[in-house]
Design a protein around this motif. Structure first.
Motif, short mmCIF file in Angstrom:
data_model
loop_
_atom_site.label_atom_id
_atom_site.label_comp_id
_atom_site.label_asym_id
_atom_site.label_seq_id
_atom_site.Cartn_x
_atom_site.Cartn_y
_atom_site.Cartn_z
N LEU A 44 -2.45 -5.98 6.30
CA LEU A 44 -1.45 -6.45 7.25
C LEU A 44 -0.38 -5.38 7.42
CD1 LEU A 44 -0.97 -10.13 6.03
CD2 LEU A 44 -2.63 -9.26 7.64
N GLU A 45 0.18 -5.31 8.62
CA GLU A 45 1.20 -4.29 8.90
C GLU A 45 2.47 -4.98 9.40
OE1 GLU A 45 1.93 -0.28 11.63
OE2 GLU A 45 0.05 -1.42 11.77
N ARG A 46 3.60 -4.59 8.81
CA ARG A 46 4.89 -5.10 9.27
C ARG A 46 5.35 -4.30 10.49
NH1 ARG A 46 8.67 -4.42 4.21
NH2 ARG A 46 7.32 -2.63 3.85
N TYR A 47 6.08 -4.97 11.37
CA TYR A 47 6.65 -4.24 12.49
C TYR A 47 7.87 -3.44 12.05
CZ TYR A 47 3.68 -6.63 15.88
OH TYR A 47 2.60 -7.07 16.60
N THR A 48 8.64 -3.98 11.12
CA THR A 48 9.83 -3.27 10.64
C THR A 48 9.91 -3.40 9.14
OG1 THR A 48 11.25 -5.23 10.83
CG2 THR A 48 11.05 -3.81 12.79
N PRO A 49 10.54 -2.43 8.46
CA PRO A 49 10.71 -2.54 6.99
C PRO A 49 11.60 -3.70 6.58
CG PRO A 49 11.01 -0.27 7.76
CD PRO A 49 10.99 -1.13 8.98
N THR B 260 11.25 -6.74 7.25
CA THR B 260 10.45 -7.94 6.97
C THR B 260 10.00 -7.92 5.51
OG1 THR B 260 9.64 -7.96 9.25
CG2 THR B 260 8.41 -9.25 7.63
N THR B 261 10.47 -8.90 4.74
CA THR B 261 10.13 -8.97 3.31
C THR B 261 9.40 -10.25 2.94
OG1 THR B 261 12.27 -9.95 2.77
CG2 THR B 261 12.09 -7.53 2.69
N GLN B 262 9.27 -11.19 3.87
CA GLN B 262 8.59 -12.45 3.60
C GLN B 262 7.27 -12.49 4.35
OE1 GLN B 262 9.68 -14.78 1.41
NE2 GLN B 262 11.43 -13.45 0.94
N LEU B 263 6.26 -13.03 3.69
CA LEU B 263 4.93 -13.17 4.28
C LEU B 263 4.50 -14.62 4.18
CD1 LEU B 263 2.30 -12.14 5.51
CD2 LEU B 263 1.52 -11.59 3.19
N ILE C 240 -0.79 -15.83 11.06
CA ILE C 240 0.06 -14.68 10.76
C ILE C 240 1.24 -14.69 11.74
CG2 ILE C 240 0.13 -12.16 10.63
CD1 ILE C 240 -2.84 -12.19 10.10
N PRO C 241 2.48 -14.57 11.27
CA PRO C 241 3.64 -14.55 12.18
C PRO C 241 3.49 -13.45 13.23
CG PRO C 241 4.35 -14.78 9.90
CD PRO C 241 2.89 -14.51 9.86
N PRO C 242 3.42 -13.79 14.51
CA PRO C 242 3.04 -12.78 15.52
C PRO C 242 4.06 -11.69 15.75
CG PRO C 242 3.69 -14.85 16.55
CD PRO C 242 3.65 -15.12 15.09
N PHE C 243 5.37 -11.98 15.55
CA PHE C 243 6.39 -10.98 15.83
C PHE C 243 6.87 -10.26 14.57
CE2 PHE C 243 6.77 -14.31 19.11
CZ PHE C 243 6.41 -13.54 20.21
N LEU C 244 6.30 -10.60 13.43
CA LEU C 244 6.68 -9.95 12.17
C LEU C 244 5.55 -9.14 11.57
CD1 LEU C 244 8.64 -12.91 10.54
CD2 LEU C 244 9.58 -10.98 11.83
N TRP C 245 4.31 -9.66 11.71
CA TRP C 245 3.15 -9.02 11.10
C TRP C 245 2.03 -8.91 12.14
CZ3 TRP C 245 3.16 -7.38 5.98
CH2 TRP C 245 4.22 -7.84 5.20
N ARG C 246 1.14 -7.99 11.90
CA ARG C 246 -0.05 -7.88 12.73
C ARG C 246 -1.22 -7.40 11.88
NH1 ARG C 246 1.80 -2.75 16.50
NH2 ARG C 246 2.13 -1.23 14.81
N ILE C 247 -2.40 -7.72 12.36
CA ILE C 247 -3.64 -7.34 11.66
C ILE C 247 -4.56 -6.73 12.69
CG2 ILE C 247 -4.72 -9.60 11.96
CD1 ILE C 247 -6.00 -9.24 9.21
N SER D 109 0.84 -1.19 0.00
CA SER D 109 0.00 0.00 0.00
C SER D 109 0.88 1.24 0.00
CB SER D 109 -0.91 -0.01 1.23
OG SER D 109 -0.14 0.12 2.40
N CYS D 110 0.24 2.40 0.03
CA CYS D 110 0.98 3.66 0.04
C CYS D 110 1.88 3.75 1.27
CB CYS D 110 -0.01 4.84 -0.01
SG CYS D 110 -1.00 4.88 -1.50
N ASN D 111 1.40 3.25 2.40
CA ASN D 111 2.25 3.17 3.58
C ASN D 111 3.17 1.98 3.41
OD1 ASN D 111 3.43 2.95 6.06
ND2 ASN D 111 1.53 2.84 7.23
N SER D 112 4.46 2.20 3.43
CA SER D 112 5.42 1.16 3.08
C SER D 112 5.38 -0.02 4.04
CB SER D 112 6.84 1.75 3.06
OG SER D 112 7.16 2.28 4.34
N LEU D 113 4.82 0.15 5.24
CA LEU D 113 4.75 -0.95 6.19
C LEU D 113 3.50 -1.80 6.02
CD1 LEU D 113 5.97 0.77 9.49
CD2 LEU D 113 7.26 -0.70 7.96
N ASP D 114 2.53 -1.34 5.25
CA ASP D 114 1.27 -2.07 5.07
C ASP D 114 1.33 -2.91 3.81
OD1 ASP D 114 -0.93 0.54 6.35
OD2 ASP D 114 0.36 -0.91 7.34
#
Length: 924
Positions: A763-768, A770-773, A728-735, A671-676
């Motif tokens: 989905l939102e990444r905790y850090t940029p 994270t590149t794998q989902l 969803i990986p709990p420490f990498l992604w959140r919803i 999305s426009c937000n690089s973490l989403d």
């Protein structure tokens, strides 16, 4: 006083001095109960007046004198001595004590009159364990039901106090009378409301620490309820037996948060009988009346033979007639007959004069309006038309004829021209350089030449005549005109021009879903790429020395066909044309469908749209008819037709076991937000054209297909569809809470009218970094089929694995003309038809050919054709467009045993088109 300097811990009271004045010590401050937090010691204090000495005793033993800190002062009011003493108690001292009760201390004060003892103060080590003895559990409760969440906090000293949180906000039971948190740490909601849905957490805290329980998700759901029935509709038959219906909706209330959908049918039908209208009719005229003083007599009649009934028309004409009864000899108002006659003549002359003037005025007005509209319609071309002829004195009239050999401007200059036919451009034309701006009419009717842009400045039709056009691949002809000697341009009437332009412009919104080509006597195949829609024009369907521009299109806007009740549009709305074209042999139209074929669960109909825009039923798939033929395969319907038009398939579910096949696909993009990262889940009809529409939309949004689509069998049992994101990986992604699961009502899925169902998850990444989902998408029908799509992808486009969209990508061959369009070589086809069309003593051999090719129904249709075998082979060509399974046809011929020679011996030289690889060594 007791000895406190050694190990003598026995209690010894001081000697009393009764003669000394004073009172017993009075405690102004006694030691309080205390808790040791971690390793910090606590301070016990004691204050008494009057006091000569104060000492502490802990657990029955005197505390050493050196451990006391004493302060002495004088009370200003009484003048008595005040003493205050402090001692420290450490964690080690408490832990080393092993007795039947808690560690305790008290102080003893002495005065001249005696001693006084304070209260015992207990000293305990404070703690709070980590784990709750009972965590609250999630619940799903109906609206207005009671919710009870149990919580038993961890063991601790002092005992922990409990507080409840809802979505991380504290709950204050004093502000909401519907909530009670006082009953043994439990949370009680007396009547559940929709707003009570949320995540609830039990918080336990004492002076040492705070502890959080596991969150409990509470969902308050609403079961659906039927609205009231509507009024019965009018009987659909104006005359005789028909039906009327009433409906209701599951909106009272609508199901929410997983609540059950309404049980029962949403539409009821009953039979009805309408009285047929009877038009009125006149009875015979009555006799003439007696001649009146005004020299007239009358006669009358009534509309009673029969009178109009049930909405019938009233009689037309007069109910009364009068005429002169003296043959003009009667004198009225004292005027002679010739004066009356002259006066009538003058009145008639005035009426004729005024009528003529009115007609002239109307004609002039119409002419002025017509000229104005004509100039306005032509003004749009005035700016773009610039060429040398316009600059040197106006447009010139060009006359092109087909008599010139080798003209590079002709479509196929190698063909022999027709020396008897000429085509004259009788209006102004502008020829422009190819590098200039392309000037074309909206429907591109005037682009037969690939290297010249032609713009026509008047509203006439142009047609180029050639004798053979079968090998020409048109770029984008949207107009359709006959070519060749058999038809002259004059046969295209002016009233049909607007119809052609209107029909063609309406289907040219997306070039991907429309295909046009020119066909001749040899026939060919037209395909809308990657949609499963195709049109097969058999050899000989178009007359010799003729070529026609034929189009095939899919309606992309909302279909005008609105199914009734639980009926379903099973495939795309397909248009082939032109509608004026009449073929001599049936053509094959293939339309994909999404129904799981079962005659016990579905009743499938073919419908056609009339010129007035109304949909009319052509036939039922199981119906016996000689007008057309429908062969229903698992994923497509092959239809043999004699007339072009707009067609669609409608499915009527007979039982709740009727299955509509849905294709589930997952697309993703940043999305426009690089973490989403956005996940879009589509549930569409299991037809290539529905998937094609989703793919085109996703390409515009930058979406990528993350997993191969899967098939979901959606039953017509009124149960809803649930789509959820899992693991969803709990420490990498959140919803976001309450967004991981979405529910779609049954009616929204079942009556989607070809529009794909779309659910989005963010989905939102905790850090940029994270590149794998990695997650799972679960799509299931309540009490029905379930599919799980495993997502394992990189959110970076350059690292993502590409997934093929279509199993048969036919975008490179949208049109094939002549022999190359057919799997069976024409010479072999002729031999098969000559063999099986000939009857024998055992019956028509073409019937055996049909049965071997799984055509067992409605054989009477083939019996009405001039060559039944040819039509059967046309149907075989339509069914085997992609696989070209000639082995199965060869096996069928061998089983019948009627072939005059083994077709398998045919070598590659006998095959007219070497572009296709046939099985069995390039033969059948």
């Amino acid at each position: 006083f007791p000895s406190l300097s050694g190990n003598d811990n026995s209690e010894a009271l001081p000697e009393s001095i009764p003669s000394a004045p004073g009172t017993l010590p009075h405690f102004m401050e006694e030691p309080d109960d205390a808790y040791i937090i971690k390793s910090n010691p606590i301070v016990l204090r004691c204050k008494a007046m009057p006091a000569m000495q104060i000492f502490f005793k802990c657990n029955g033993e005197w505390v050493h004198q050196n451990e006391h800190v004493s302060e002495e002062s004088m009370d200003e009011t009484t003048g008595l001595k005040v003493r205050e003493v402090f001692i420290n108690v450490t964690r080690q001292q408490v832990e080393d004590f092993h007795g039947p009760e808690d560690y305790w201390c008290q102080c003893v004060a002495w005065s001249h009159l005696g001693t006084s003892k304070s209260r015992k103060a207990s000293v305990r080590i404070a703690y709070l364990r980590k784990n709750f003895e009972q965590d609250p559990q999630g619940k799903e409760v109906p609206i207005e039901g009671m919710i009870v969440l149990h919580c038993r906090p961890p063991e601790g000293v002092p005992a922990a106090e409990v507080e409840w949180l809802k979505n991380e906000e504290p709950i204050d039971s004093n502000l909401d009378e519907n909530i009670d948190t006082r009953a043994d740490h439990n949370l009680i909601i007396r009547q559940a409301r929709l707003s009570d849905s949320g995540n609830y957490t039990c918080m336990a805290a004492n002076i040492v620490a705070k502890r959080r329980s596991m969150s409990a998700t509470v969902v308050v759901y609403v079961n659906g309820g039927w609205s009231s029935w509507t009024e019965w509709s009018n009987c659909n038959a104006r005359c005789g037996r028909g039906w009327q219906k009433r409906s209701r909706t599951c909106t009272n209330p609508a199901p929410l948060n997983g609540g059950a959908f309404c049980e029962g049918m949403s539409v009821q039908k009953i039979t009805c009988t309408s009285l047929c209208p009877v038009d009125g009719n006149w009875e015979v005229w009555s006799e003439w009346s007696v001649c009146s003083p005004e020299c007239e007599h009358l006669r009358v009649r009534e509309c009673i033979a029969p009178p109009p009934r049930n909405g019938g028309k009233y009689c037309e004409g007069l109910s009364q007639e009068s005429e002169n009864c003296t043959e003009g000899l009667c004198i009225q108002d004292k005027k002679p007959p010739h004066e009356i006659k002259s006066q009538n003549i003058e009145t008639a002359s005035d009426i004729a004069l005024y009528s003529g003037l009115g007609a002239a005025v109307i004609a002039v007005a119409v002419l002025v309006v017509g000229v104005t509209l004509y100039r306005r319609s032509q003004s749009e071309y005035g700016v773009d038309v610039i060429d040398s002829s316009a600059l040197t004195g106006g447009f010139q009239t060009f006359n092109f004829k087909t008599v010139r050999q080798g003209n590079s401007l002709l479509l196929n200059s190698s063909l022999q021209p027709d020396l008897t036919v000429s085509r004259t451009y009788s209006g102004p034309i502008c020829l422009q350089d190819p590098m200039d701006k392309e000037l074309m009419t909206e429907s591109s009717l005037f682009n037969p030449l690939s290297d010249i842009k032609v713009k026509v400045q008047s509203s006439f039709m142009v047609s180029l005549g050639v004798t053979e056009r079968a090998e020409y691949h048109g770029k984008g002809h949207s107009g359709t005109f006959p070519h060749g000697n058999s038809r002259a341009f004059g046969t295209m009437q002016a009233r049909n021009k607007a119809t052609y332009i209107q029909n063609l412009s309406s289907i040219s919104t997306r070039s991907e879903l429309k295909t046009t080509a020119i066909f001749g006597h040899l026939g060919g195949r037209l395909v809308v790429p990657n949609t499963g829609v195709s049109l097969l024009i058999p050899h000989g369907a178009i007359p010799e020395e003729s070529s026609w521009e034929i189009y095939l299109a899919i309606t992309q806007k909302e279909s005008s066909l609105q199914p009734e009740g639980t009926d379903v549009l099973l495939g795309p709305e397909v248009t082939c044309g032109p509608s004026e074209l009449a073929v001599s042999t049936p053509f094959a139209l293939t339309i994909p469908h999404c129904a799981e074929v079962n005659s016990e669960h579905w009743n499938i109909h073919l419908k056609k749209r009339s010129q007035q825009g109304k949909w009319e039923e052509v036939m039922s798939v199981e119906e016996e008819t000689t007008s057309c033929y429908c062969l229903l395969d698992p994923y497509a319907c092959h239809i043999l037709l004699n007339s072009f038009g707009t067609y669609a398939l409608i499915g009527e579910p007979i039982s709740d076991c009727a299955v509509r096949q849905l294709k589930v696909a997952v697309f993703g993009c940043l999305s426009c937000n690089s973490l989403d990262y956005n996940l879009r889940v589509y549930c569409m009809d299991n037809t290539p054209c529905a998937f094609q529409e989703v793919v085109l939309d996703e390409r515009l949004q930058g979406g990528q297909l993350l997993e191969e689509p899967k098939l979901l069998h959606f039953q017509g049992n009124t149960f809803s569809l649930q789509i959820s994101v899992l693991d969803i990986p709990p420490f990498l992604w959140r919803i976001k809470p309450f967004t991981a699961c979405q529910e779609v009502p049954f009616s929204r899925v079942w009556c989607s009218s070809q529009k794909p169902l779309h659910c989005a998850f963010s989905l939102e990444r905790y850090t940029p970094a994270t590149t794998q989902l990695s997650c799972k998408i679960c799509v299931r029908q309540v009490k029905g089929h379930e599919q799980i799509l495993q997502i394992q992808t990189s959110i970076l486009e350059n690292e993502r694995e590409t997934i093929t969209f279509f199993a048969h990508d036919d975008s490179n061959f949208p049109a094939q003309m002549g022999p190359k369009a057919f799997k069976i070589p024409y010479s072999i086809r002729q031999r098969i038809c000559a063999t099986f069309d000939t009857p024998n003593a055992k019956g028509k051999d073409w019937q055996m050919l049909a049965q071997k090719n799984s055509i067992n129904r409605n054989l009477s249709y083939f019996a009405t054709q001039s060559s039944p075998s040819a039509v059967i082979l046309d149907l075989w060509e339509a069914r085997h467009q992609h696989d070209g399974d000639l082995d199965s046809l060869a096996c069928a011929l061998e089983e019948i045993g009627r072939t005059h020679s083994k077709i398998s011996d045919i070598t590659e030289t006998e095959i007219e088109e070497p572009d296709f690889n046939y099985s069995r060594q390039n033969g059948l």
